[in-house]
Scaffold this motif. Sequence first.
Motif, PDB file in Angstrom:
ATOM      1  N   PRO A  94      -9.370  -9.851   3.087  1.00  0.00           N
ATOM      2  CA  PRO A  94      -9.151  -8.519   2.505  1.00  0.00           C
ATOM      3  C   PRO A  94      -9.300  -7.378   3.496  1.00  0.00           C
ATOM      4  O   PRO A  94      -8.525  -6.407   3.453  1.00  0.00           O
ATOM      5  CB  PRO A  94     -10.208  -8.453   1.396  1.00  0.00           C
ATOM      6  N   ASP A  95     -10.288  -7.469   4.379  1.00  0.00           N
ATOM      7  CA  ASP A  95     -10.479  -6.384   5.351  1.00  0.00           C
ATOM      8  C   ASP A  95      -9.272  -6.271   6.285  1.00  0.00           C
ATOM      9  O   ASP A  95      -8.839  -5.161   6.629  1.00  0.00           O
ATOM     10  CB  ASP A  95     -11.747  -6.630   6.173  1.00  0.00           C
ATOM     11  N   SER A 151      -6.333  -4.644   4.419  1.00  0.00           N
ATOM     12  CA  SER A 151      -6.562  -3.204   4.240  1.00  0.00           C
ATOM     13  C   SER A 151      -6.312  -2.439   5.529  1.00  0.00           C
ATOM     14  O   SER A 151      -5.673  -1.375   5.534  1.00  0.00           O
ATOM     15  CB  SER A 151      -7.993  -2.958   3.750  1.00  0.00           C
ATOM     16  N   GLN A 197       0.839  -1.186   0.000  1.00  0.00           N
ATOM     17  CA  GLN A 197       0.000   0.000   0.000  1.00  0.00           C
ATOM     18  C   GLN A 197       0.884   1.249   0.000  1.00  0.00           C
ATOM     19  O   GLN A 197       1.986   1.253   0.557  1.00  0.00           O
ATOM     20  CB  GLN A 197      -0.918   0.005   1.219  1.00  0.00           C
ATOM     21  N   ARG A 243      -1.675  -4.680  -0.298  1.00  0.00           N
ATOM     22  CA  ARG A 243      -2.903  -4.495  -1.069  1.00  0.00           C
ATOM     23  C   ARG A 243      -3.646  -5.821  -1.144  1.00  0.00           C
ATOM     24  O   ARG A 243      -3.075  -6.842  -1.526  1.00  0.00           O
ATOM     25  CB  ARG A 243      -2.578  -4.000  -2.473  1.00  0.00           C
ATOM     26  N   PRO A 244      -4.917  -5.861  -0.799  1.00  0.00           N
ATOM     27  CA  PRO A 244      -5.631  -7.147  -0.760  1.00  0.00           C
ATOM     28  C   PRO A 244      -5.968  -7.717  -2.131  1.00  0.00           C
ATOM     29  O   PRO A 244      -6.070  -8.946  -2.270  1.00  0.00           O
ATOM     30  CB  PRO A 244      -6.902  -6.817   0.025  1.00  0.00           C
ATOM     31  N   GLU A 245      -6.145  -6.881  -3.157  1.00  0.00           N
ATOM     32  CA  GLU A 245      -6.682  -7.364  -4.431  1.00  0.00           C
ATOM     33  C   GLU A 245      -5.822  -8.464  -5.069  1.00  0.00           C
ATOM     34  O   GLU A 245      -6.337  -9.558  -5.376  1.00  0.00           O
ATOM     35  CB  GLU A 245      -6.879  -6.202  -5.408  1.00  0.00           C
ATOM     36  N   PRO A 246      -4.526  -8.245  -5.307  1.00  0.00           N
ATOM     37  CA  PRO A 246      -3.747  -9.307  -5.956  1.00  0.00           C
ATOM     38  C   PRO A 246      -3.595 -10.551  -5.090  1.00  0.00           C
ATOM     39  O   PRO A 246      -3.522 -11.674  -5.613  1.00  0.00           O
ATOM     40  CB  PRO A 246      -2.388  -8.640  -6.214  1.00  0.00           C
ATOM     41  N   THR A 280      -5.825 -11.708  -2.819  1.00  0.00           N
ATOM     42  CA  THR A 280      -7.100 -12.429  -2.841  1.00  0.00           C
ATOM     43  C   THR A 280      -7.262 -13.197  -4.141  1.00  0.00           C
ATOM     44  O   THR A 280      -7.741 -14.343  -4.155  1.00  0.00           O
ATOM     45  CB  THR A 280      -8.266 -11.443  -2.665  1.00  0.00           C
ATOM     46  N   ARG A 281      -6.861 -12.591  -5.253  1.00  0.00           N
ATOM     47  CA  ARG A 281      -6.985 -13.252  -6.549  1.00  0.00           C
ATOM     48  C   ARG A 281      -6.163 -14.545  -6.582  1.00  0.00           C
ATOM     49  O   ARG A 281      -6.648 -15.598  -7.004  1.00  0.00           O
ATOM     50  CB  ARG A 281      -6.530 -12.313  -7.658  1.00  0.00           C
ATOM     51  N   GLN A 330      -7.674 -17.359  -4.287  1.00  0.00           N
ATOM     52  CA  GLN A 330      -8.810 -18.050  -4.891  1.00  0.00           C
ATOM     53  C   GLN A 330      -8.346 -19.004  -5.996  1.00  0.00           C
ATOM     54  O   GLN A 330      -8.881 -20.109  -6.143  1.00  0.00           O
ATOM     55  CB  GLN A 330      -9.814 -17.031  -5.445  1.00  0.00           C
TER      56      GLN A 330
END
Length: 653
Positions: free
Chosen positions: A607-608, A611, A479, A617-620, A622-623, A626
């Motif tokens: 993700p929470d 953050s 971040q 950064r949670p987005e990459p 989390t992807r 999954q």
Amino acid sequence: MCGIAGLSVLSIQAPADLVPIAARMGAAIAHRGPDAAGTWQHPALGVALAHQRLAILDLSPAGHQPMASASGRYVIAFNGEIYNHQQLRRVLDAAGLAPTWRGHADTETLLAAIEAWGLEGALQRCAGMWALALVDQHQRVLHLARDRFGEKPLYWGLSGSGTSQVLLFCSELASLRAYPGFNNAIDRAALAQLLRFGQVPAPLSIYAGIAKLRAGHWVSIPLPLTPGASLPRSQPWWQLSSVIEAGSTAAFQSDAEALDALEQSLSLAVAEQAIADVPLGAFLSGGIDSSLIAALLQRQSSQPLRTFTIGFEEAGFNEAPYARAVAEHLGTSHSETLLTSADARALIPQLPQLYCEPFADSSQLPTHLVCRAARQAGLTVALSGDGGDELFGGYNRYFWGPRIWNRLAWLPGPLRRGLGRAITALPPPAWDALGQPLPIGQLGHKAHKLAARLRYVRSSDDLYRSLVSEWRDPAQLLQGEPPDLEPTAIDQPLPACLSSDPIARMMAWDSLSYLPDDILVKVDRAAMAVGLETRAPFLDHRVAQVAWRLPMAMKIRGNTSKWALRQILYKHVPKELIERPKAGFAMPIGQWLRGPLRAWASELLHPDRLSQEGYLRPEPITRLWQQHLSGRYDHTTKLWSVLMWQAWFEQWG
């Protein structure tokens, strides 16, 4: 083997009793030396040392530390072993340079050598492993020094500001956290490198302002500290590049001459490292390196050697039967420990405590368990095969990395990207099934790892850097503004004599980075957490000198790795007990993340949570999580580096 810690305060601070603080810093790493604790201070110089002792040689009080030299000029806190100290004593005696010996501890020998030849001269004559803090009371200097390959850890740096600034140094970061008021921030550049490599490479540490002293380096700090003065830069007292250059001009005349020199150097290293006043044994995986060390050690012993190995309940990962067969042939007293997913779940919460900064080589789990088993069985010292891969060409990437690049370099980028997509379209288990006849363990994971890198590499050097990196652009995972990343050891130039040999270049970079920053960190922390000393005969500098004189054809001959080591080993162990695909000390952590460890990982990767913590950064993340859970992708190493950071930050952040 021990733990050291200490501090130095500013000259403008009033002389104070630093012993309670030093003792507190030492107590934080008491697991490294449970047999005794000691402190020493020089108030006028504003310096104090702490030592936690694991008694190996001279168990009497004559081996107690911190230890003063015979003249009283030097005081040392020493973590390590000088394997040739008996020879050094004879040299000192013959030259009339020896003091009246008080005991037979190698630390006393080292101090006498320092008085005779100076610190650098003494270190050059020593064969061993160490991290040390040495106070020269005459010259009013604190010296910090580390062994050639970085077997023993040493952190150092400043904490605080203004008139409260202090220099701290220690074996493990737990000592820094024990210093009152320590509040150094997280180094975001170090975090990015953790995500890239799975460990924080030297000279960085996870804390800003605190560095790891590089392997083969020393630094001299004037005492007492001057307000506002910057710390001096460390300097090398030994360099692998010099060994490589010397080896390139001193080739052996024949295979027979080379094998004889190698066997002699290894036998000497094993003999010296077998000296101890406490119970000693060896780790045995059934592979080439550990089997050779065990064979040479057993040959020199009149009693059955005690050997230890680790096994897994999951099929395809368990090498314990191979180790058992080698042990039976050598006649060792052999023990096995089976690792289950339940064992892993029980151990994982302890990892932030075992590893003082975040560390993400998942083989840390079996490494600690085999160390614990050896210690519980009564051993205090265990020899290992560490260093054999880097010096003699054992890693799979030495084979297929350059070969694949030579076949694919001509392809345009779009075609390479398409090939990568085609490879990843087949899940890892399917690749493993296809690759069963091949001598490559974990083919699925390696195929996916290669595919992910095909689109980015531009040279064989670039391919190597990509293969030893996990997250390609880790700074982008953080971040905020991405931190500046300084070059690491694998970004540095190598001796010109290696310019045309991509395999030798990989081996050199591994010895400069992967070995000290990953392998040796893993083993040191895993063993010292239970007060076990590990020794690595392959990392004797005399063995390394022979290794770099060997032509590449004696390391990798055709499709055979570590050819020279095999020729020596086959004198002691039948070939059929050794020949099989190399699996390494891997474990099925990827399977566990989809099964019994899924809830633990999901909580840390939520993700929470990411953050709110403010680092990743949670987005990459989390992807990839999954994708990994789907079973079509294997992102184990990427996710493990994030999980180890998260687990460490949960405890120490």
